[in-house]
Design a protein around this motif. Sequence first.
Motif, PDB file in Angstrom:
ATOM      1  N   LEU A   1       1.032  -1.332   0.055  1.00 52.35           N
ATOM      2  CA  LEU A   1      -0.068  -0.113  -0.123  1.00 52.35           C
ATOM      3  C   LEU A   1       0.909   1.066  -0.012  1.00 52.35           C
ATOM      4  N   GLU A   2       1.863   1.327   0.856  1.00 50.65           N
ATOM      5  CA  GLU A   2       2.692   2.470   0.987  1.00 50.65           C
ATOM      6  C   GLU A   2       3.625   2.655  -0.346  1.00 50.65           C
ATOM      7  N   ALA A   3       4.031   1.446  -1.109  1.00 46.36           N
ATOM      8  CA  ALA A   3       4.636   1.702  -2.297  1.00 46.36           C
ATOM      9  C   ALA A   3       3.689   2.261  -3.132  1.00 46.36           C
ATOM     10  N   ALA A   4       2.506   1.703  -3.497  1.00 46.23           N
ATOM     11  CA  ALA A   4       1.494   2.286  -4.530  1.00 46.23           C
ATOM     12  C   ALA A   4       1.209   3.417  -4.245  1.00 46.23           C
ATOM     13  N   THR A   5       0.960   4.069  -2.870  1.00 43.20           N
ATOM     14  CA  THR A   5       0.547   5.229  -2.649  1.00 43.20           C
ATOM     15  C   THR A   5       1.884   6.473  -3.152  1.00 43.20           C
ATOM     16  N   VAL A   6       2.793   6.090  -2.605  1.00 36.64           N
ATOM     17  CA  VAL A   6       4.157   6.810  -2.902  1.00 36.64           C
ATOM     18  C   VAL A   6       4.365   7.053  -4.238  1.00 36.64           C
ATOM     19  N   ARG A   7       4.222   5.949  -5.358  1.00 30.32           N
ATOM     20  CA  ARG A   7       4.679   6.175  -6.704  1.00 30.32           C
ATOM     21  C   ARG A   7       3.280   7.135  -7.143  1.00 30.32           C
ATOM     22  N   GLN A   8       2.069   6.748  -6.625  1.00 31.48           N
ATOM     23  CA  GLN A   8       0.918   7.655  -7.271  1.00 31.48           C
ATOM     24  C   GLN A   8       1.267   9.318  -6.835  1.00 31.48           C
ATOM     25  N   ILE A   9       1.642   9.410  -5.766  1.00 25.95           N
ATOM     26  CA  ILE A   9       1.795  10.887  -5.314  1.00 25.95           C
ATOM     27  C   ILE A   9       3.283  11.338  -5.566  1.00 25.95           C
ATOM     28  N   ARG A  10       4.155  10.687  -6.203  1.00 28.89           N
ATOM     29  CA  ARG A  10       5.553  10.987  -6.421  1.00 28.89           C
ATOM     30  C   ARG A  10       5.632  12.316  -6.938  1.00 28.89           C
ATOM     31  N   ASP A  11       4.994  12.511  -7.904  1.00 25.55           N
ATOM     32  CA  ASP A  11       5.422  14.128  -8.703  1.00 25.55           C
ATOM     33  C   ASP A  11       4.748  15.299  -7.811  1.00 25.55           C
TER      34      ASP A  11
END
Length: 276
Positions: free
Chosen positions: A220-230
Motif C-alpha cells: 500500500l505504501e509503495a503504490a501510494t508513494v508512486r502515485q503521489i511522487r510528482d
Amino acid sequence: MTDEAAAEEGGKGYLLDNRQAEAGERFAALAELFDPVTFRRLRALGVADGWHCWEVGAGGPSVPGWLAARAGARGRVLATDLDTSWMPKSGAPYEVLRHDVGAEEPPEGPFDLVHARLVLVHVARREAALRAMVRALRPGGWLLVEDADPALQPLACPDEYGPEQRLANRVRRGFRALLAERGARLDFGRTLPRLLRTAGLAEVEADAYFPITSPAGSALEAATVRQIRDRLIEAGLATAEEIQEHLANLATGQLDTTTAPLISAWGRKPSSHDGL
Ligand SMILES: C[S@@+](CC[C@H](N)C(=O)[O-])C[C@H]1O[C@@H](n2cnc3c(N)ncnc32)[C@H](O)[C@@H]1O
C-alpha cells in the motif's frame, strides 16, 4: 468554518485518483489489510439473505462481491463510486453506478445496510454525504462508516530507529500535507460516533484497527508513494532521490510500515425515525 466550507476552500479534488495505474494495487492492498475487519463487522450486523445494501465509494470489487454473496439472489447490492474504472463492466452480481455521494441525491432505496470505507475522509461535503447515507436507510437499517484517522497515528514507522524509518516518516508527513491541502480531514475517524448520533442513529458503537507490519502494508505504501511522487516533489515535500530511496527500502521487505488507524463506527436508524 464547517468541514464542507473548509474542504471546498482547500479542495483540489481526490488526491488518489482512480484513473492512475497504482489505484488497482492500492485497492488490492486495502482489501487484504481491511476486508477481514469489515467483513467481521458486517457479519455481526447481521447482513443476510435478502438484504438491500449500498456500498458507497466501493473502489474495487471485493466488498460489493462479498455483500452480494451474502445477500443472495433475493437481495440487492448497489456499488457506487465517483470513478467506477476498477469495477466490473458487466456480469457482476451487483449493480455499479457512477455517483458522487457528496453532491448527488442518494440512489433509490431504502437499504438495510449502507457502508462506506475510507471514502468520507476524502469527500469535501462529507457532512452532507453522511446525511444522504442516513436518508437512504430503511427504519431499522444499519450504517457502517469506516474511516482513517491519520492524526491519531501519523507515522509510517512508529519504531523510528534508523535513517530508513526517518525517511519513511518524512514521506508520510508529506502525504498528509497533500491530503490536508486537498480538503481531507485528518482527524475525521474519531468524530464518527458523534456524527452518527447527531444524524439521528441509535445503538452507536465504534472500534479501531491498524496493522503494525505486513506485506500488504508495504505494498500500500509503495503504490501510494508512486502515485503521489510528482506532487510530493512539486510541493518540495520530498526529493526524487528520497522517494527512490524510500521505494528501494520498501522493496527489501524489511521496513515495518503501518497505516493510519481505521475507525469503524456503526449505528441503526430508529424504527420511529422522524425525518433527517
Ligand atoms: C481510499 S479509496 C477506498 C476504496 C474502498 N472503499 C476500499 O476501502 O477499498 C476511496 C474511494 O472513494 C471514492 N470517492 C472519493 N470521493 C467520492 C465521492 N464524492 N463520491 C463517491 N466516491 C468517492 C474514490 O473514487 C475511491 O474509489
